[in-house]
Design an enzyme around this catalytic site. Structure first.
Site, PDB file in Angstrom:
ATOM      1  N   GLY A  46       0.837  -1.197   0.000  1.00 16.64           N
ATOM      2  CA  GLY A  46       0.000   0.000   0.000  1.00 16.64           C
ATOM      3  C   GLY A  46       0.867   1.240   0.000  1.00 16.64           C
ATOM      4  O   GLY A  46       2.003   1.217   0.499  1.00 16.64           O
ATOM      5  N   GLN A  51       2.976   9.935   1.045  1.00 19.27           N
ATOM      6  CA  GLN A  51       4.327   9.371   1.145  1.00 19.27           C
ATOM      7  C   GLN A  51       5.239   9.783  -0.008  1.00 19.27           C
ATOM      8  O   GLN A  51       6.446   9.629   0.089  1.00 19.27           O
ATOM      9  CB  GLN A  51       4.255   7.842   1.217  1.00 19.27           C
ATOM     10  N   CYS A  92       6.022   0.001   7.372  1.00 18.23           N
ATOM     11  CA  CYS A  92       5.679   1.144   6.533  1.00 18.23           C
ATOM     12  C   CYS A  92       6.868   1.478   5.635  1.00 18.23           C
ATOM     13  O   CYS A  92       8.008   1.487   6.102  1.00 18.23           O
ATOM     14  CB  CYS A  92       5.339   2.333   7.423  1.00 18.23           C
ATOM     15  N   LEU A  93       6.595   1.772   4.382  1.00 21.03           N
ATOM     16  CA  LEU A  93       7.675   2.107   3.445  1.00 21.03           C
ATOM     17  C   LEU A  93       8.393   3.400   3.855  1.00 21.03           C
ATOM     18  O   LEU A  93       9.524   3.626   3.440  1.00 21.03           O
ATOM     19  CB  LEU A  93       7.122   2.251   2.020  1.00 21.03           C
ATOM     20  N   HIS A 134      -4.279   1.826   7.729  1.00 20.29           N
ATOM     21  CA  HIS A 134      -2.899   2.328   7.748  1.00 20.29           C
ATOM     22  C   HIS A 134      -2.716   3.434   6.702  1.00 20.29           C
ATOM     23  O   HIS A 134      -2.164   4.496   6.986  1.00 20.29           O
ATOM     24  CB  HIS A 134      -1.948   1.149   7.485  1.00 20.29           C
ATOM     25  N   GLU A 135      -3.208   3.179   5.490  1.00 20.68           N
ATOM     26  CA  GLU A 135      -3.028   4.157   4.398  1.00 20.68           C
ATOM     27  C   GLU A 135      -3.874   5.414   4.633  1.00 20.68           C
ATOM     28  O   GLU A 135      -3.432   6.526   4.341  1.00 20.68           O
ATOM     29  CB  GLU A 135      -3.359   3.536   3.041  1.00 20.68           C
ATOM     30  N   HIS A 138      -2.173   7.754   6.846  1.00 22.80           N
ATOM     31  CA  HIS A 138      -1.177   8.592   6.154  1.00 22.80           C
ATOM     32  C   HIS A 138      -1.823   9.873   5.619  1.00 22.80           C
ATOM     33  O   HIS A 138      -1.230  10.947   5.676  1.00 22.80           O
ATOM     34  CB  HIS A 138      -0.560   7.837   4.969  1.00 22.80           C
TER      35      HIS A 138
HETATM   36 NI    NI Z   1       2.830   3.341   5.621  1.00 22.89          NI
END
Ligand code: NI
Length: 177
Positions: A46, A51, A92-93, A134-135, A138
């Site tokens: 995701g 991000q 998380c990226l 989660h997304e 963000h």
């Molecule tokens: Ni994340």
């Protein structure tokens, strides 16, 4: 298509709340393609526009095992959350190299628009429900580590601030050659 740079914690831009997408045009479609390329390349399941430093309510996901079920959510809103929760590990990226358990509602009802602007509703549970929450966090400028204890968060912040400093120093050195 082009791969975009993923902002790394503790970059303050990750805290920017995203705005609604008013018009889904070629610009948005190109952005979504870039987001998929960036997410698959990472690799991740995701990615929120936040991000990649674009502060608009857009999320891409693919929670399939085979990695061939891309889903895009434009202007997503959670309209119902289950009363029951589960706990599972998240990463998380934007916070590479760290994973921890987070408690979240285990099911939800989502409303969003697709890439053609059509509104749809989606019932989600398990990994998909977790990924959506989660997304969407963000998009509000929230990170999964915000749910951890103060002590853990302070330690993490110090660790990632150090990494960011080292990254900056390396860039400066290579720039000075
Ligand atoms: Ni994340």
């Amino acid at each position: 298509m082009a791969k975009r740079e993923i902002l790394q914690y503790p970059d303050p831009r990750l805290r920017t709340p995203a705005k609604r997408v008013e018009v889904i045009d070629d610009r948005v479609r190109a952005l979504v393609e870039d987001m998929f390329e960036t997410m698959y390349d990472a690799p991740g399941i995701g990615l929120a526009a936040t991000q990649i430093d674009v502060h608009e309510r857009i999320v891409v996901m693919d929670v399939s095992e085979s990695g061939d079920e891309p889903q895009v959510l434009i202007n997503p809103e959670i309209i119902e959350r289950a009363q029951t929760c589960d706990i599972a590990e998240e990463g998380c990226l934007s916070i590479p190299g760290y994973a921890d358990n987070v408690e979240r509602p285990d099911a939800l009802l989502l409303r969003a628009q697709d890439i053609d602007g059509n509104e749809f509703e989606l019932r989600a549970e398990g990994l998909l429900a977790r990924c959506i929450q989660h997304e969407l966090d963000h998009l509000e400028g929230r990170l999964f580590i915000d749910y951890l204890s103060d002590l853990k968060r302070k330690r993490l912040r110090r660790r990632y601030e150090k990494t960011a400093r080292q990254r900056a120093e390396q860039t400066n050195r290579s720039g000075a050659v």
